[in-house]
Design a protein around this motif. Structure first.
Motif, PDB file in Angstrom:
ATOM      1  N   ILE A 356       2.413   8.056   8.826  1.00  0.00           N
ATOM      2  CA  ILE A 356       2.142   8.586   7.399  1.00  0.00           C
ATOM      3  C   ILE A 356       1.455   9.831   7.376  1.00  0.00           C
ATOM      4  O   ILE A 356       0.810   9.874   8.369  1.00  0.00           O
ATOM      5  CB  ILE A 356       1.736   7.420   6.293  1.00  0.00           C
ATOM      6  CG1 ILE A 356       0.320   7.108   6.742  1.00  0.00           C
ATOM      7  CG2 ILE A 356       2.683   6.142   6.494  1.00  0.00           C
ATOM      8  CD1 ILE A 356      -0.284   6.253   5.537  1.00  0.00           C
ATOM      9  N   ASN A 357       1.883  10.357   6.468  1.00  0.00           N
ATOM     10  CA  ASN A 357       0.744  11.765   6.281  1.00  0.00           C
ATOM     11  C   ASN A 357       0.535  11.882   4.942  1.00  0.00           C
ATOM     12  O   ASN A 357       1.229  11.554   3.961  1.00  0.00           O
ATOM     13  CB  ASN A 357       1.588  12.860   6.679  1.00  0.00           C
ATOM     14  CG  ASN A 357       0.911  14.091   6.598  1.00  0.00           C
ATOM     15  OD1 ASN A 357       0.750  14.608   5.200  1.00  0.00           O
ATOM     16  ND2 ASN A 357       0.250  14.958   7.417  1.00  0.00           N
ATOM     17  N   LEU A 358      -0.861  12.243   4.480  1.00  0.00           N
ATOM     18  CA  LEU A 358      -1.261  12.366   3.050  1.00  0.00           C
ATOM     19  C   LEU A 358      -1.859  14.034   3.121  1.00  0.00           C
ATOM     20  O   LEU A 358      -2.900  13.973   4.058  1.00  0.00           O
ATOM     21  CB  LEU A 358      -2.390  11.390   2.754  1.00  0.00           C
ATOM     22  CG  LEU A 358      -1.686   9.972   2.712  1.00  0.00           C
ATOM     23  CD1 LEU A 358      -2.836   8.947   2.492  1.00  0.00           C
ATOM     24  CD2 LEU A 358      -0.860  10.056   1.450  1.00  0.00           C
ATOM     25  N   SER A 359      -1.510  14.783   2.417  1.00  0.00           N
ATOM     26  CA  SER A 359      -2.026  16.218   2.371  1.00  0.00           C
ATOM     27  C   SER A 359      -2.429  16.509   1.041  1.00  0.00           C
ATOM     28  O   SER A 359      -1.746  16.404  -0.073  1.00  0.00           O
ATOM     29  CB  SER A 359      -0.741  16.915   3.018  1.00  0.00           C
ATOM     30  OG  SER A 359      -0.794  16.859   4.194  1.00  0.00           O
ATOM     31  N   LEU A 360      -3.470  17.498   0.949  1.00  0.00           N
ATOM     32  CA  LEU A 360      -3.936  17.895  -0.476  1.00  0.00           C
ATOM     33  C   LEU A 360      -4.303  19.377  -0.419  1.00  0.00           C
ATOM     34  O   LEU A 360      -4.944  19.883   0.540  1.00  0.00           O
ATOM     35  CB  LEU A 360      -5.341  16.889  -0.795  1.00  0.00           C
ATOM     36  CG  LEU A 360      -5.732  17.493  -2.175  1.00  0.00           C
ATOM     37  CD1 LEU A 360      -5.008  17.223  -3.038  1.00  0.00           C
ATOM     38  CD2 LEU A 360      -7.141  16.767  -2.228  1.00  0.00           C
ATOM     39  N   ALA A 366      -6.466  23.610   2.782  1.00  0.00           N
ATOM     40  CA  ALA A 366      -5.560  22.187   2.472  1.00  0.00           C
ATOM     41  C   ALA A 366      -6.152  21.136   3.695  1.00  0.00           C
ATOM     42  O   ALA A 366      -6.311  21.567   4.795  1.00  0.00           O
ATOM     43  CB  ALA A 366      -4.241  22.427   2.515  1.00  0.00           C
ATOM     44  N   ILE A 367      -6.073  19.995   3.296  1.00  0.00           N
ATOM     45  CA  ILE A 367      -6.555  18.833   4.182  1.00  0.00           C
ATOM     46  C   ILE A 367      -5.486  18.003   4.374  1.00  0.00           C
ATOM     47  O   ILE A 367      -4.601  17.700   3.576  1.00  0.00           O
ATOM     48  CB  ILE A 367      -7.711  17.877   3.706  1.00  0.00           C
ATOM     49  CG1 ILE A 367      -8.985  18.832   3.455  1.00  0.00           C
ATOM     50  CG2 ILE A 367      -7.986  16.831   4.561  1.00  0.00           C
ATOM     51  CD1 ILE A 367     -10.147  18.269   2.778  1.00  0.00           C
ATOM     52  N   SER A 368      -5.051  17.607   5.518  1.00  0.00           N
ATOM     53  CA  SER A 368      -3.936  16.906   6.087  1.00  0.00           C
ATOM     54  C   SER A 368      -4.434  15.698   7.021  1.00  0.00           C
ATOM     55  O   SER A 368      -5.105  15.899   8.020  1.00  0.00           O
ATOM     56  CB  SER A 368      -2.761  17.803   6.781  1.00  0.00           C
ATOM     57  OG  SER A 368      -1.537  16.939   6.938  1.00  0.00           O
ATOM     58  N   PRO A 389     -10.066  11.792   2.705  1.00  0.00           N
ATOM     59  CA  PRO A 389     -11.594  12.165   2.553  1.00  0.00           C
ATOM     60  C   PRO A 389     -11.936  12.927   1.073  1.00  0.00           C
ATOM     61  O   PRO A 389     -10.973  13.522   0.716  1.00  0.00           O
ATOM     62  CB  PRO A 389     -11.678  13.275   3.766  1.00  0.00           C
ATOM     63  CG  PRO A 389     -10.179  13.518   4.051  1.00  0.00           C
ATOM     64  CD  PRO A 389      -9.270  12.283   3.834  1.00  0.00           C
ATOM     65  N   PRO A 390     -12.984  12.484   0.787  1.00  0.00           N
ATOM     66  CA  PRO A 390     -13.294  13.410  -0.654  1.00  0.00           C
ATOM     67  C   PRO A 390     -13.634  14.698  -0.005  1.00  0.00           C
ATOM     68  O   PRO A 390     -14.288  15.046   0.949  1.00  0.00           O
ATOM     69  CB  PRO A 390     -14.527  12.595  -1.151  1.00  0.00           C
ATOM     70  CG  PRO A 390     -14.871  11.499  -0.148  1.00  0.00           C
ATOM     71  CD  PRO A 390     -13.938  11.602   1.104  1.00  0.00           C
ATOM     72  N   ALA A 391     -13.108  15.590  -1.094  1.00  0.00           N
ATOM     73  CA  ALA A 391     -13.346  17.164  -0.689  1.00  0.00           C
ATOM     74  C   ALA A 391     -14.890  17.390  -0.621  1.00  0.00           C
ATOM     75  O   ALA A 391     -14.954  18.256   0.366  1.00  0.00           O
ATOM     76  CB  ALA A 391     -12.722  18.019  -1.986  1.00  0.00           C
ATOM     77  N   GLU A 392     -15.665  16.754  -1.179  1.00  0.00           N
ATOM     78  CA  GLU A 392     -17.117  17.235  -1.176  1.00  0.00           C
ATOM     79  C   GLU A 392     -17.737  16.625   0.094  1.00  0.00           C
ATOM     80  O   GLU A 392     -18.970  16.912   0.234  1.00  0.00           O
ATOM     81  CB  GLU A 392     -17.901  16.590  -2.335  1.00  0.00           C
ATOM     82  CG  GLU A 392     -17.943  15.187  -2.705  1.00  0.00           C
ATOM     83  CD  GLU A 392     -16.582  14.837  -3.174  1.00  0.00           C
ATOM     84  OE1 GLU A 392     -16.926  13.394  -3.637  1.00  0.00           O
ATOM     85  OE2 GLU A 392     -15.805  15.524  -3.372  1.00  0.00           O
ATOM     86  N   SER A 393     -17.401  15.691   0.746  1.00  0.00           N
ATOM     87  CA  SER A 393     -18.020  15.174   2.009  1.00  0.00           C
ATOM     88  C   SER A 393     -17.087  14.951   3.083  1.00  0.00           C
ATOM     89  O   SER A 393     -16.927  13.718   3.650  1.00  0.00           O
ATOM     90  CB  SER A 393     -18.776  13.917   1.805  1.00  0.00           C
ATOM     91  OG  SER A 393     -17.925  12.921   1.090  1.00  0.00           O
ATOM     92  N   ALA A 395     -16.804  15.957   6.430  1.00  0.00           N
ATOM     93  CA  ALA A 395     -17.458  15.629   7.454  1.00  0.00           C
ATOM     94  C   ALA A 395     -17.994  14.138   7.665  1.00  0.00           C
ATOM     95  O   ALA A 395     -17.959  13.625   8.751  1.00  0.00           O
ATOM     96  CB  ALA A 395     -18.735  16.630   7.749  1.00  0.00           C
ATOM     97  N   ASP A 396     -18.526  13.806   6.678  1.00  0.00           N
ATOM     98  CA  ASP A 396     -19.040  12.578   6.660  1.00  0.00           C
ATOM     99  C   ASP A 396     -18.008  11.449   6.649  1.00  0.00           C
ATOM    100  O   ASP A 396     -17.943  10.289   7.594  1.00  0.00           O
ATOM    101  CB  ASP A 396     -19.850  12.167   5.109  1.00  0.00           C
ATOM    102  CG  ASP A 396     -21.199  12.861   5.270  1.00  0.00           C
ATOM    103  OD1 ASP A 396     -21.523  13.294   6.402  1.00  0.00           O
ATOM    104  OD2 ASP A 396     -21.819  13.092   4.087  1.00  0.00           O
ATOM    105  N   TRP A 397     -17.112  11.638   6.018  1.00  0.00           N
ATOM    106  CA  TRP A 397     -15.776  10.781   6.074  1.00  0.00           C
ATOM    107  C   TRP A 397     -15.315  10.584   7.393  1.00  0.00           C
ATOM    108  O   TRP A 397     -15.021   9.627   7.938  1.00  0.00           O
ATOM    109  CB  TRP A 397     -14.730  11.145   4.924  1.00  0.00           C
ATOM    110  CG  TRP A 397     -13.441  10.534   4.928  1.00  0.00           C
ATOM    111  CD1 TRP A 397     -13.204   9.319   3.917  1.00  0.00           C
ATOM    112  CD2 TRP A 397     -12.255  10.377   5.753  1.00  0.00           C
ATOM    113  NE1 TRP A 397     -12.054   8.701   4.183  1.00  0.00           N
ATOM    114  CE2 TRP A 397     -11.622   9.284   5.317  1.00  0.00           C
ATOM    115  CE3 TRP A 397     -11.791  11.163   6.655  1.00  0.00           C
ATOM    116  CZ2 TRP A 397     -10.271   9.185   5.819  1.00  0.00           C
ATOM    117  CZ3 TRP A 397     -10.664  10.972   7.327  1.00  0.00           C
ATOM    118  CH2 TRP A 397      -9.734   9.788   6.929  1.00  0.00           C
ATOM    119  N   VAL A 398     -15.080  11.680   8.089  1.00  0.00           N
ATOM    120  CA  VAL A 398     -14.746  11.823   9.554  1.00  0.00           C
ATOM    121  C   VAL A 398     -15.410  11.022  10.361  1.00  0.00           C
ATOM    122  O   VAL A 398     -14.749  10.108  11.260  1.00  0.00           O
ATOM    123  CB  VAL A 398     -14.472  13.210   9.888  1.00  0.00           C
ATOM    124  CG1 VAL A 398     -13.998  13.381  11.507  1.00  0.00           C
ATOM    125  CG2 VAL A 398     -13.452  14.176   9.211  1.00  0.00           C
TER     126      VAL A 398
END
Length: 519
Positions: A356-360, A366-368, A389-393, A395-398
């Protein structure tokens, strides 16, 4: 001290340096006959011991060029990007201008090359930053005495004017930042490497110079990559085979800004295209329609391109498309729809491979996120509080995602052949196998009975492989409402209807493991 930020990917201080270019310049600086200069970043300093490097998956093939420079014809050559290159790399055209200039005691051959973009850079949302090189060659001796690389910045209005003329007629009225310069006796191999690395990610440069490796050579090289524990993948020809939870993997990709190009949402983008006699088609697994049907129950939709064509495969691998969104709300709705879809797949076979892929698309980039593995693990991931991942964090999410994946014990390193070469999303693909004999009717391969079931070849017998068939969908009728299954709301995944009635044409054979479920 750091090199200028324009020598990073997308000219952004958040990204990694063009280390291939800087490395070549560093090696050349060791030669006393060559003078190398590099522009420094005026806004960044740091301690060497604290510098860290991020990993970027990248693939490029080196340039091949006629080394007899004296035989080159003067004039401008333009190479225009295709739709996929424009979408993922934001490069519209690259121009190469060879010119001759005669002086009192010498003659010079001059190269100017510039790429043209049709969207703003990730570093400056008000300008279009275009890479440019300039080189001076002694036309009598073919001695390369000078090469420099720069950035030319255009406003959107200036770019409209620039696209109407070629490099010879464009003039020099642009904002200009020189990044590096080399003077002295430059060996032609290094000259090519510097140009090639300066234009990193611009395949049009390699296209112009000619590539050293054909596509077949590239595929052969990728086949040699071996980073998987053998028990996780019995054969490189079936990268989508899943053995257990350790087959789970993920990629997070940072893409250029796309928001202004996404008029509606969500939009499905394919991993594969096919060219017919009259047009190019976007190819999708027929089962991707189930996501559209689940979204449609709540008045939402999934938009496929007008040139979409659908395929059917003899296996249980569900390969969903790239799904791009404009808003977080729409993304969350798609995540919920994916949860429902994955739950239905799990009921049938918890071990089904699922991609699956989710892109914003955000205002500046853009993040994919691509997720691949057995349906069980993919559904577990979707059921997390934050599967995206939330746009504001980010790196932490990764970092948290990496720790979670580490719990699967001996993991899987993702080789380049498991990553799409253009968008860098995960893409474990079906690999074409030799074609079996097939009866034909009306110019297309006809479906055969059980006597022509998946076949184990002589080579496959030794490795646990067999060939399966892929089919193109000519027409599909809903077994419930009688309308086209491509547009009706019924779903056989969710129990609304039986399997649709299909008219199929043979497309190709591909490799599968003998253990793979054949639906």
């Amino acid at each position: 001290m750091f090199a200028h930020q324009f020598m990073r990917r997308s000219e952004s201080p958040l990204n990694r340096f063009n280390e291939e270019l800087l490395g070549t310049l560093h090696r050349m600086a060791q030669d006393a006959t060559v003078n190398v200069r590099v522009r420094l970043d005026p806004d960044m300093v740091g301690l060497a011991d604290t510098a860290t490097h991020t990993m970027e998956l990248d693939y490029w093939y080196g340039p091949k060029f006629n080394e007899d420079l004296s035989s080159l014809q003067t004039g401008v050559t333009a190479h225009t990007a295709d739709e996929r290159q424009q979408f993922f790399h934001r490069i519209y055209r690259t121009e190469f201008w060879w010119q001759r200039r005669t002086k009192e005691t010498s003659a010079e051959l001059i190269l100017e090359a510039e790429e043209l973009r049709d969207s703003e850079s990730g570093a400056d949302r008000t300008k279009l930053l275009c890479r440019y090189v300039h080189s001076v060659i002694d036309a009598t001796t073919n001695r390369i005495g000078h090469l420099d690389g720069s950035i030319r910045a255009y406003t959107p209005e200036e770019m409209i004017t620039r696209l109407d003329v070629d490099l010879k007629r464009a003039g020099r009225q642009t904002e200009y930042t020189k990044l590096w310069r080399v003077d002295g006796a430059i060996e032609i191999g290094r000259w090519k490497s510097l140009i090639h690395n300066h234009f990193r990610d611009n395949v049009l440069v390699s296209e112009y110079f000619g590539s050293q490796k054909s596509e077949a050579d590239v595929r052969e090289e990728l086949e040699k990559t071996d980073v998987f524990p053998k028990e996780l993948n019995p054969d490189r020809r079936v990268p989508w085979a899943c053995v257990d939870a350790r087959s789970f993997r993920m990629s997070v990709t940072h893409l250029p800004a796309l928001l202004e190009n996404i008029a509606e949402e969500p939009i499905a983008f394919p991993y594969v295209w096919a060219r017919g006699e009259k047009a190019e088609y976007s190819l999708f697994d027929l089962r991707t329609l189930e996501l559209m049907k689940i979204l449609g129950r709540d008045g939402r939709r999934l938009i496929f391109p007008a040139n979409a064509r659908f395929m059917v495969f003899e296996d249980n691998y569900l390969q969903m498309p790239i799904v791009m969104h404009r808003t977080r709300e729409a993304l969350d709705q798609t995540i919920q729809a994916y949860r429902e879809l994955a739950s239905e797949v799990k009921k049938e076979d918890p071990a089904s491979p699922l991609l699956i892929n989710l892109s914003l698309a955000l205002p500046e980039y853009a993040i994919s996120v691509s997720v691949f593995g057995r349906c069980t693990e993919v559904l577990d991931w979707l059921n997390r509080d934050q599967p995206f991942p939330p746009a504001e964090s980010v790196a932490d999410w990764v970092r948290e995602a990496a720790e979670s994946i580490a719990s699967f014990e001996e993991g899987v390193d993702t080789a380049l052949e498991y990553v799409h070469p253009e968008n860098l999303n995960l893409y474990p693909r079906r690999k074409v196998a030799p074609q079996r004999a097939a009866s034909t009717e009306g110019g297309e391969a006809a479906l055969s009975d059980s006597a022509d079931s998946p076949t184990a070849t002589a080579d496959g017998n030794e490795t646990g492989l067999e060939t399966r068939r892929a089919f193109k969908v000519a027409s599909t009728t809903c077994s419930n409402c009688g309308d086209s299954y491509l547009t009706c709301p019924c779903s056989f995944f969710c129990g609304d209807a039986a399997t649709p009635i299909l008219e199929l044409g043979f497309a190709f054979n591909y490799w599968a493991t003998t253990e793979t479920v054949n639906p």
